[in-house]
Design a protein around this motif. Structure first.
Motif, mmCIF file in Angstrom:
data_model
loop_
_atom_site.group_PDB
_atom_site.id
_atom_site.type_symbol
_atom_site.label_atom_id
_atom_site.label_comp_id
_atom_site.label_asym_id
_atom_site.label_seq_id
_atom_site.Cartn_x
_atom_site.Cartn_y
_atom_site.Cartn_z
ATOM 1 N N SER A 112 -6.177 12.798 6.162
ATOM 2 C CA SER A 112 -6.617 13.883 5.284
ATOM 3 C C SER A 112 -7.105 15.104 6.057
ATOM 4 C CB SER A 112 -7.722 13.389 4.338
ATOM 5 O OG SER A 112 -7.198 12.469 3.396
ATOM 6 N N VAL A 113 -7.419 14.915 7.342
ATOM 7 C CA VAL A 113 -7.841 16.065 8.159
ATOM 8 C C VAL A 113 -6.736 16.487 9.124
ATOM 9 C CG1 VAL A 113 -10.268 15.427 7.965
ATOM 10 C CG2 VAL A 113 -8.955 14.645 9.948
ATOM 11 N N GLN A 114 -5.546 15.952 8.918
ATOM 12 C CA GLN A 114 -4.408 16.331 9.752
ATOM 13 C C GLN A 114 -3.974 17.768 9.426
ATOM 14 O OE1 GLN A 114 -0.410 14.562 9.008
ATOM 15 N NE2 GLN A 114 -0.675 13.611 11.021
ATOM 16 N N GLY A 120 -0.851 25.214 1.370
ATOM 17 C CA GLY A 120 -0.300 26.252 2.228
ATOM 18 C C GLY A 120 0.380 25.637 3.431
ATOM 19 N N TYR A 121 0.539 26.431 4.472
ATOM 20 C CA TYR A 121 1.205 25.957 5.686
ATOM 21 C C TYR A 121 0.231 25.209 6.598
ATOM 22 C CZ TYR A 121 4.846 29.288 4.323
ATOM 23 O OH TYR A 121 5.817 29.972 3.638
ATOM 24 N N ASN A 122 0.682 24.063 7.146
ATOM 25 C CA ASN A 122 -0.063 23.342 8.187
ATOM 26 C C ASN A 122 -1.486 22.978 7.776
ATOM 27 O OD1 ASN A 122 1.470 25.848 10.062
ATOM 28 N ND2 ASN A 122 2.175 23.738 10.112
ATOM 29 N N ASN A 123 -1.680 22.662 6.508
ATOM 30 C CA ASN A 123 -3.031 22.325 6.076
ATOM 31 C C ASN A 123 -2.973 21.359 4.892
ATOM 32 O OD1 ASN A 123 -5.814 22.382 6.218
ATOM 33 N ND2 ASN A 123 -6.029 24.203 4.946
ATOM 34 N N LEU A 124 -3.982 20.501 4.813
ATOM 35 C CA LEU A 124 -4.146 19.575 3.704
ATOM 36 C C LEU A 124 -5.539 19.759 3.111
ATOM 37 C CD1 LEU A 124 -2.746 16.324 5.386
ATOM 38 C CD2 LEU A 124 -1.539 17.779 3.758
ATOM 39 N N VAL A 125 -5.664 19.449 1.833
ATOM 40 C CA VAL A 125 -6.969 19.482 1.187
ATOM 41 C C VAL A 125 -7.090 18.234 0.320
ATOM 42 C CG1 VAL A 125 -6.215 20.765 -0.862
ATOM 43 C CG2 VAL A 125 -8.608 20.932 -0.107
ATOM 44 N N VAL A 126 -8.306 17.717 0.180
ATOM 45 C CA VAL A 126 -8.550 16.539 -0.658
ATOM 46 C C VAL A 126 -9.252 16.970 -1.939
ATOM 47 C CG1 VAL A 126 -9.714 14.315 -0.845
ATOM 48 C CG2 VAL A 126 -8.718 15.011 1.331
ATOM 49 N N ASP A 127 -8.638 16.658 -3.054
ATOM 50 C CA ASP A 127 -9.264 16.861 -4.357
ATOM 51 C C ASP A 127 -9.800 15.502 -4.794
ATOM 52 O OD1 ASP A 127 -9.994 17.289 -6.960
ATOM 53 O OD2 ASP A 127 -8.120 18.245 -7.572
ATOM 54 N N GLY A 164 -4.612 13.401 1.146
ATOM 55 C CA GLY A 164 -4.603 14.854 1.147
ATOM 56 C C GLY A 164 -3.354 15.429 0.513
ATOM 57 N N THR A 165 -3.463 16.670 0.079
ATOM 58 C CA THR A 165 -2.380 17.371 -0.593
ATOM 59 C C THR A 165 -2.074 18.663 0.165
ATOM 60 O OG1 THR A 165 -3.049 16.487 -2.730
ATOM 61 C CG2 THR A 165 -1.669 18.455 -2.765
ATOM 62 N N THR A 166 -0.791 18.988 0.276
ATOM 63 C CA THR A 166 -0.388 20.204 0.977
ATOM 64 C C THR A 166 -1.086 21.427 0.388
ATOM 65 O OG1 THR A 166 1.767 19.260 1.510
ATOM 66 C CG2 THR A 166 1.573 21.657 1.590
ATOM 67 N N ASN A 212 0.859 -1.182 0.000
ATOM 68 C CA ASN A 212 0.000 0.000 0.000
ATOM 69 C C ASN A 212 0.893 1.229 0.000
ATOM 70 O OD1 ASN A 212 -2.270 1.692 0.200
ATOM 71 N ND2 ASN A 212 -2.110 1.753 2.425
ATOM 72 N N VAL A 213 0.796 2.032 -1.060
ATOM 73 C CA VAL A 213 1.612 3.238 -1.160
ATOM 74 C C VAL A 213 0.730 4.459 -0.940
ATOM 75 C CG1 VAL A 213 3.232 4.573 -2.548
ATOM 76 C CG2 VAL A 213 3.081 2.091 -2.862
ATOM 77 N N LYS A 214 1.105 5.254 0.030
ATOM 78 C CA LYS A 214 0.381 6.504 0.266
ATOM 79 C C LYS A 214 0.923 7.588 -0.659
ATOM 80 C CE LYS A 214 -1.516 6.008 4.825
ATOM 81 N NZ LYS A 214 -1.796 6.732 6.081
ATOM 82 N N LYS A 215 0.021 8.242 -1.342
ATOM 83 C CA LYS A 215 0.423 9.334 -2.236
ATOM 84 C C LYS A 215 1.020 10.471 -1.424
ATOM 85 C CE LYS A 215 -2.542 12.387 -3.719
ATOM 86 N NZ LYS A 215 -1.877 13.608 -3.204
ATOM 87 N N GLY A 216 2.199 10.916 -1.816
ATOM 88 C CA GLY A 216 2.828 12.025 -1.119
ATOM 89 C C GLY A 216 1.981 13.283 -1.157
ATOM 90 N N GLN A 217 2.023 14.039 -0.067
ATOM 91 C CA GLN A 217 1.275 15.295 0.005
ATOM 92 C C GLN A 217 1.744 16.288 -1.054
ATOM 93 O OE1 GLN A 217 2.970 13.728 2.380
ATOM 94 N NE2 GLN A 217 2.099 14.016 4.421
ATOM 95 N N PHE A 218 2.882 16.013 -1.649
ATOM 96 C CA PHE A 218 3.524 16.900 -2.613
ATOM 97 C C PHE A 218 3.348 16.423 -4.053
ATOM 98 C CE2 PHE A 218 6.247 13.916 -0.446
ATOM 99 C CZ PHE A 218 6.709 13.117 -1.475
ATOM 100 N N LEU A 219 2.628 15.315 -4.261
ATOM 101 C CA LEU A 219 2.464 14.742 -5.593
ATOM 102 C C LEU A 219 1.055 14.948 -6.122
ATOM 103 C CD1 LEU A 219 4.151 11.209 -5.566
ATOM 104 C CD2 LEU A 219 5.058 13.339 -6.470
#
Length: 280
Positions: free
Chosen positions: A200-202, A172-179, A168-170, A135-142
């Motif tokens: 995803s809510v971290q 801004g600072y200290n936040n993630l969003v799910v597309d 989730g994807t980065t 199981n590979v987690k998609k990087g927040q930066f990808l």
């Protein structure tokens, strides 16, 4: 239609029932791990949801050097082996280094590559060569489409037992969003897609010395992802996420873990959504 990945008695993808990968963020000790696995197994069995137990023997990516990480590789794998023996469910944990892959593959039913390490070629290839499900987690930066490169690395080892997880994807600072469009993009790669509703809510590093989280959004995001057509749901779950773990140190990922008592209702909701989609 995605291909099917077999994890013990659990079959994920190819139109199979929605599965749950769940458990506490980090292993605390054997009694706690077995207790929580037994309770999760009962709850998921009552809901007819296939279940894989997740907990980390080492949370290597922590905000602070003082943060609790888990019992370590040797003791953590011993505890996960015990969980599988007692409860009878498949087990999953993160691997962080090539040196961990061999010992982990002797115990784990699924090897998980953490998001920050999803582009570490040597680690991904080592996991693939075990021929265990990965199981590979998609990087927040990808972007989701970039996960095609990760898939090709795993396929180069002859391993087709691949799960891809959105977390989730980065933003801004200290936040993630799910597309949610990304779930479809990854699904088009041909492998089962998992949605991590808790990470995803971290709020990464949101409390300075530790990450924060917004647990209240977990059920809504989980329902939305199931409606979008995922193959499995990933959630970190604890009977008391907000309590201190030991020595005054906070529980790892407590602010975004789902409370165990909230799981039965959420499973009823998501299985109803799944039934409306599939007619069964």
């Amino acid at each position: 239609m995605t291909r099917e990945v077999v994890v013990g008695k659990v079959r994920i993808g190819a139109g199979r029932p929605l599965a749950l990968i769940g458990g506490p963020c980090a292993i605390e000790d054997e009694p706690h791990a077995v207790m929580l696995a037994e309770r999760l197994a009962r709850i998921t069995a009552d809901a007819n949801v296939p279940f894989i137990y997740k907990s980390s023997y080492d949370k290597a990516n922590r905000s602070s050097v003082a943060s609790y990480r888990g019992p370590g590789l040797k003791e953590g794998l011993r505890i996960l082996r015990r969980v599988r023996e007692v409860v009878g469910c498949p087990v999953l944990s993160d691997v962080h280094d090539v040196s961990e892959v061999g010992p982990a593959a002797e115990v784990l039913d699924v090897l998980q590559v953490p998001a920050f390490l999803c582009r570490q070629t040597d680690l991904v290839l080592a996991c693939g060569r075990t021929q265990k499900p990965v199981n590979v987690k998609k990087g927040q930066f990808l972007s989701p489409k970039e996960m095609a490169n990760v898939v090709e690395k795993l396929r180069s080892t002859g391993n087709e037992a691949i799960l891809l997880t959105e977390r989730g994807t980065t933003f801004g600072y200290n936040n993630l969003v799910v597309d949610f469009r990304g779930l479809q993009d990854m699904r088009e790669l041909g492998y089962p897609v998992v949605f991590d509703a808790t990470h995803s809510v971290q709020l990464p590093g949101g409390e300075g010395h530790r990450s924060g989280g917004e647990r209240k959004y977990v059920p809504a995001l989980a329902r939305a992802a199931v409606a979008f057509g995922i193959d499995a749901l990933f959630m970190e779950i604890h009977e008391d996420p907000d309590r201190a773990l030991r020595d005054g140190r906070p529980l790892s990922d407590g602010p975004n873990m789902l409370r165990l008592d909230d799981l039965p209702r959420l499973l009823r909701e998501i299985t109803a959504i799944r039934a409306a989609q599939t007619g069964r």
